[in-house]
Enzyme design. Structure first.
Site, PDB file in Angstrom:
ATOM      1  CE  LYS A 177      -4.097  -2.189   2.358  1.00  0.00           C
ATOM      2  NZ  LYS A 177      -5.121  -2.118   3.527  1.00  0.00           N
ATOM      3  NE  ARG A 193      -2.211  -5.435   7.290  1.00  0.00           N
ATOM      4  CZ  ARG A 193      -3.430  -5.901   7.094  1.00  0.00           C
ATOM      5  NH1 ARG A 193      -3.982  -6.851   7.899  1.00  0.00           N
ATOM      6  NH2 ARG A 193      -4.153  -5.462   5.988  1.00  0.00           N
ATOM      7  CG  PHE A 223     -13.276   1.793   7.035  1.00  0.00           C
ATOM      8  CD1 PHE A 223     -12.787   1.287   6.115  1.00  0.00           C
ATOM      9  CD2 PHE A 223     -13.673   1.301   8.422  1.00  0.00           C
ATOM     10  CE1 PHE A 223     -12.950  -0.135   5.942  1.00  0.00           C
ATOM     11  CE2 PHE A 223     -13.779  -0.123   8.114  1.00  0.00           C
ATOM     12  CZ  PHE A 223     -13.499  -0.910   6.999  1.00  0.00           C
ATOM     13  CG  HIS A 234      -5.407  -6.372  -0.188  1.00  0.00           C
ATOM     14  ND1 HIS A 234      -6.750  -6.303   0.641  1.00  0.00           N
ATOM     15  CD2 HIS A 234      -5.241  -7.184  -1.108  1.00  0.00           C
ATOM     16  CE1 HIS A 234      -7.661  -7.072  -0.026  1.00  0.00           C
ATOM     17  NE2 HIS A 234      -6.925  -7.704  -1.040  1.00  0.00           N
ATOM     18  CB  THR A 274      -7.136  -5.517  10.010  1.00  0.00           C
ATOM     19  OG1 THR A 274      -7.572  -6.710   9.498  1.00  0.00           O
ATOM     20  CG2 THR A 274      -7.496  -4.225   9.514  1.00  0.00           C
ATOM     21  NE  ARG A 302      -5.959 -11.881   5.967  1.00  0.00           N
ATOM     22  CZ  ARG A 302      -6.573 -10.665   6.016  1.00  0.00           C
ATOM     23  NH1 ARG A 302      -6.645 -10.355   4.454  1.00  0.00           N
ATOM     24  NH2 ARG A 302      -6.838 -10.097   6.827  1.00  0.00           N
TER      25      ARG A 302
HETATM   26  P1  DAT Z   1      -7.745  -6.641   5.934  1.00  0.00           P
HETATM   27  O1  DAT Z   1      -7.195  -5.635   5.121  1.00  0.00           O
HETATM   28  O2  DAT Z   1      -6.943  -7.007   7.094  1.00  0.00           O
HETATM   29  O3  DAT Z   1      -8.270  -7.691   5.060  1.00  0.00           O
HETATM   30  P2  DAT Z   1     -10.460  -5.575   6.087  1.00  0.00           P
HETATM   31  O4  DAT Z   1     -10.905  -6.636   5.012  1.00  0.00           O
HETATM   32  O5  DAT Z   1     -11.411  -5.612   7.195  1.00  0.00           O
HETATM   33  O6  DAT Z   1      -9.028  -5.810   6.680  1.00  0.00           O
HETATM   34  O7  DAT Z   1     -10.423  -3.900   5.730  1.00  0.00           O
HETATM   35  C1  DAT Z   1      -9.819  -3.724   4.635  1.00  0.00           C
HETATM   36  C2  DAT Z   1      -9.073  -2.453   4.871  1.00  0.00           C
HETATM   37  O8  DAT Z   1     -10.078  -1.277   5.194  1.00  0.00           O
HETATM   38  C3  DAT Z   1      -8.134  -2.552   5.966  1.00  0.00           C
HETATM   39  O9  DAT Z   1      -6.889  -3.013   5.410  1.00  0.00           O
HETATM   40  C4  DAT Z   1      -7.945  -1.303   6.441  1.00  0.00           C
HETATM   41  C5  DAT Z   1      -9.221  -0.545   6.356  1.00  0.00           C
HETATM   42  N1  DAT Z   1     -10.048  -0.566   7.649  1.00  0.00           N
HETATM   43  C6  DAT Z   1     -10.558  -1.695   8.110  1.00  0.00           C
HETATM   44  N2  DAT Z   1     -11.016  -1.338   9.410  1.00  0.00           N
HETATM   45  C7  DAT Z   1     -10.843   0.032   9.522  1.00  0.00           C
HETATM   46  C8  DAT Z   1     -10.915   0.989  10.515  1.00  0.00           C
HETATM   47  N3  DAT Z   1     -11.707   0.498  11.573  1.00  0.00           N
HETATM   48  N4  DAT Z   1     -10.711   2.169  10.479  1.00  0.00           N
HETATM   49  C9  DAT Z   1      -9.886   2.547   9.202  1.00  0.00           C
HETATM   50  N5  DAT Z   1      -9.670   1.879   8.244  1.00  0.00           N
HETATM   51  C10 DAT Z   1      -9.948   0.499   8.298  1.00  0.00           C
HETATM   52 MG    MG Z   2      -9.713  -7.949   3.695  1.00  0.00          MG
END
Ligand code: DAT
Ligand code: MG
Length: 140
Positions: free
Chosen positions: A11, A104, A59, A117, A93, A87
């Protein structure tokens, strides 16, 4: 376990800090092979489409703006159980919850700017790989 392929994105927070090589080393050390890779700049439209699954989440706008803010490196990782393995290498996350040694934990700045991602299941991996790559670009 079967050989799988998964879609990874380095990213903007990580490309900006010149972390592409360090992150790729984590994948390779874990036995994941980078079988396709390119550096691109997403438009807001492309970021919005890629993350459409999150469009109802609060978000979403911020996430799309971040992903379109600076270049990203999109890549396909291949290996035994690659989807889950990636993962694990990525970590949780929210970097505050990520295990020691994960990407991370080491590099993410926040839950939003979390460096990588990775696809979360076989169906999304197939969809996400074809979002960015043609079959001709995948060189196992
Ligand atoms: P991941 O990237 O671990 O698969 P996700 O699919 O739940 O997580 O969310 C996608 C992306 O969205 C994540 O990498 C960052 C953003 N994100 C997730 N939860 C968030 C939050 N609570 N506040 C801000 N950004 C968020
Ligand atoms: Mg995801």
């Amino acid at each position: 376990m079967a050989i799988e392929r998964t879609l990874s994105i380095i990213k903007p927070d990580a490309t900006r800090r010149n972390l592409t090589g360090k992150i790729n080393a984590k994948f390779e050390e874990a036995g994941l092979r980078i079988v396709a890779q390119k550096r691109i700049k997403l438009s807001m439209g492309q970021a919005g489409k890629f993350y459409e699954v999150h469009k109802e989440r609060p978000f979403y706008g911020e996430l799309c703006e971040f992903m379109a803010s600076e270049p990203v490196v999109v890549q396909v990782l291949e290996g035994e159980g690659a989807i889950l393995k990636n993962r694990e290498v990525m970590g949780a996350t929210n970097p505050a919850d990520a295990a020691e040694g994960t990407i991370r934990k080491e590099y993410a700045l926040s839950v939003g700017e979390n460096s990588v991602h990775g696809s979360d299941a076989p169906e999304t991996a197939a969809q996400e790989i074809s979002f960015f790559f043609s079959g001709l670009e995948l060189v196992g």
